[in-house]
Design an enzyme around this catalytic site. Sequence first.
Site, mmCIF file in Angstrom:
data_model
loop_
_atom_site.group_PDB
_atom_site.id
_atom_site.type_symbol
_atom_site.label_atom_id
_atom_site.label_comp_id
_atom_site.label_asym_id
_atom_site.label_seq_id
_atom_site.Cartn_x
_atom_site.Cartn_y
_atom_site.Cartn_z
ATOM 1 N N HIS A 123 0.645 -1.145 0.015
ATOM 2 C CA HIS A 123 0.185 0.045 0.147
ATOM 3 C C HIS A 123 1.041 1.341 0.003
ATOM 4 C CE1 HIS A 123 0.611 -0.371 4.228
ATOM 5 N NE2 HIS A 123 0.251 0.689 4.476
ATOM 6 N N HIS B 291 1.461 4.042 1.961
ATOM 7 C CA HIS B 291 2.188 4.556 3.028
ATOM 8 C C HIS B 291 3.676 4.733 3.033
ATOM 9 C CE1 HIS B 291 -1.933 3.994 5.602
ATOM 10 N NE2 HIS B 291 -1.992 5.174 4.951
ATOM 11 N N ASP C 242 6.074 4.745 5.043
ATOM 12 C CA ASP C 242 6.763 3.838 5.701
ATOM 13 C C ASP C 242 6.951 2.387 5.064
ATOM 14 O OD1 ASP C 242 4.230 3.317 6.738
ATOM 15 O OD2 ASP C 242 4.958 1.876 8.092
ATOM 16 N N HIS C 243 6.020 2.199 4.014
ATOM 17 C CA HIS C 243 6.274 0.955 3.096
ATOM 18 C C HIS C 243 6.773 1.403 1.653
ATOM 19 C CE1 HIS C 243 3.337 -1.196 5.839
ATOM 20 N NE2 HIS C 243 3.499 -0.122 6.265
ATOM 21 N N HIS D 109 -7.201 -0.730 5.571
ATOM 22 C CA HIS D 109 -6.239 0.175 6.386
ATOM 23 C C HIS D 109 -6.069 1.283 5.201
ATOM 24 C CE1 HIS D 109 -2.574 1.383 8.168
ATOM 25 N NE2 HIS D 109 -1.989 1.209 7.073
ATOM 26 N N ASP E 204 -0.032 -3.879 6.283
ATOM 27 C CA ASP E 204 -0.828 -3.458 7.253
ATOM 28 C C ASP E 204 -2.263 -3.908 7.440
ATOM 29 O OD1 ASP E 204 1.545 -1.938 8.120
ATOM 30 O OD2 ASP E 204 0.906 -0.015 7.714
ATOM 31 N N HIS F 11 4.817 -4.821 10.900
ATOM 32 C CA HIS F 11 5.147 -4.014 11.934
ATOM 33 C C HIS F 11 5.273 -4.973 13.366
ATOM 34 C CE1 HIS F 11 4.793 0.137 10.746
ATOM 35 N NE2 HIS F 11 3.871 -0.414 9.815
HETATM 36 FE FE FE Z 1 3.104 0.732 8.273
HETATM 37 ZN ZN ZN Z 2 0.209 1.697 6.617
#
Ligand code: FE
Ligand code: ZN
Length: 261
Positions: free
Chosen positions: A53, A55, A57-58, A113, A135, A173
């Site tokens: 996805h 985001h 942090d990915h 998410h 996530d 995570h």
């Molecule tokens: Fe994440």
């Molecule tokens: Zn995420």
Amino acid sequence: MLNVSPIPAFQDNYIWLITNNNHAVVVDPGEAAPVEKILAERGLTLDAILITHHHWDHTGGVNALLTSWPQAQVYAPAAEAMPAAGAIALNDGDHVSLPALELELKVISVPGHTLGHIAYYAHQHSTPPLLFCGDTLFSGGCGRLFEGTPKQMHDSLQRLAGLPDDTRVYCTHEYTQANLAFCHAVEPNNPELKKYLQNVAKLRQQGVPTLPSTMAREKAVNVFLRAHLAGVRAAAQAHQGAELNEVIEVFAALRRWKDDF
Ligand code: FE
Ligand code: ZN
């Protein structure tokens, strides 16, 4: 031999590294530096990057990785902004073929998410099935509903719960310990959960990742896969102070409860 190992990133992210001989794929590289370090140490060639996805942090490390590995193919969900030029856009049911790794992945759409969130599922001959679920599903938890509805997330999780019990669940995570504290508040008398809580506490004390999990374990301990059970519903109703008739209402109440747990 196919091998999967975690590359820790940021505070609590894992970038999953899949290798076969000297070929490598990474899932959700939020940053490039820790990936580059491992690739260099192990003499690996980066063949592909899989994104679940949009985001940061990915996806934050994608363009830096492409600078040093211009031949690496990026795969990402079709319904979200592409993380890089030339990325292959994936929809539910698509297949990703990585012959150099002898790996074939199926795309499962799991909105909730984020709206375009996808998971990657591999059913090999010799090893247990592998699930890279970003996530969406965490050990003992699920992603926050940033874009989707409780119904979308519940349906997505139910789809994942339908995968074989021995499926290895590779979440992005290390939230397991905090998630289990919440599960314990909902189901204080779940014996499987108590055992798992103790094991996880030991692992975290030693700094060892709690992942991957398995689908069998998640079905046994993760309250977000257990909203249909009478005990879970009773706890959600007591917390909410209202009657919850539908499974989706129980699920939504659990998600809200966890948001400020
Ligand atoms: Fe994440
Ligand atoms: Zn995420």
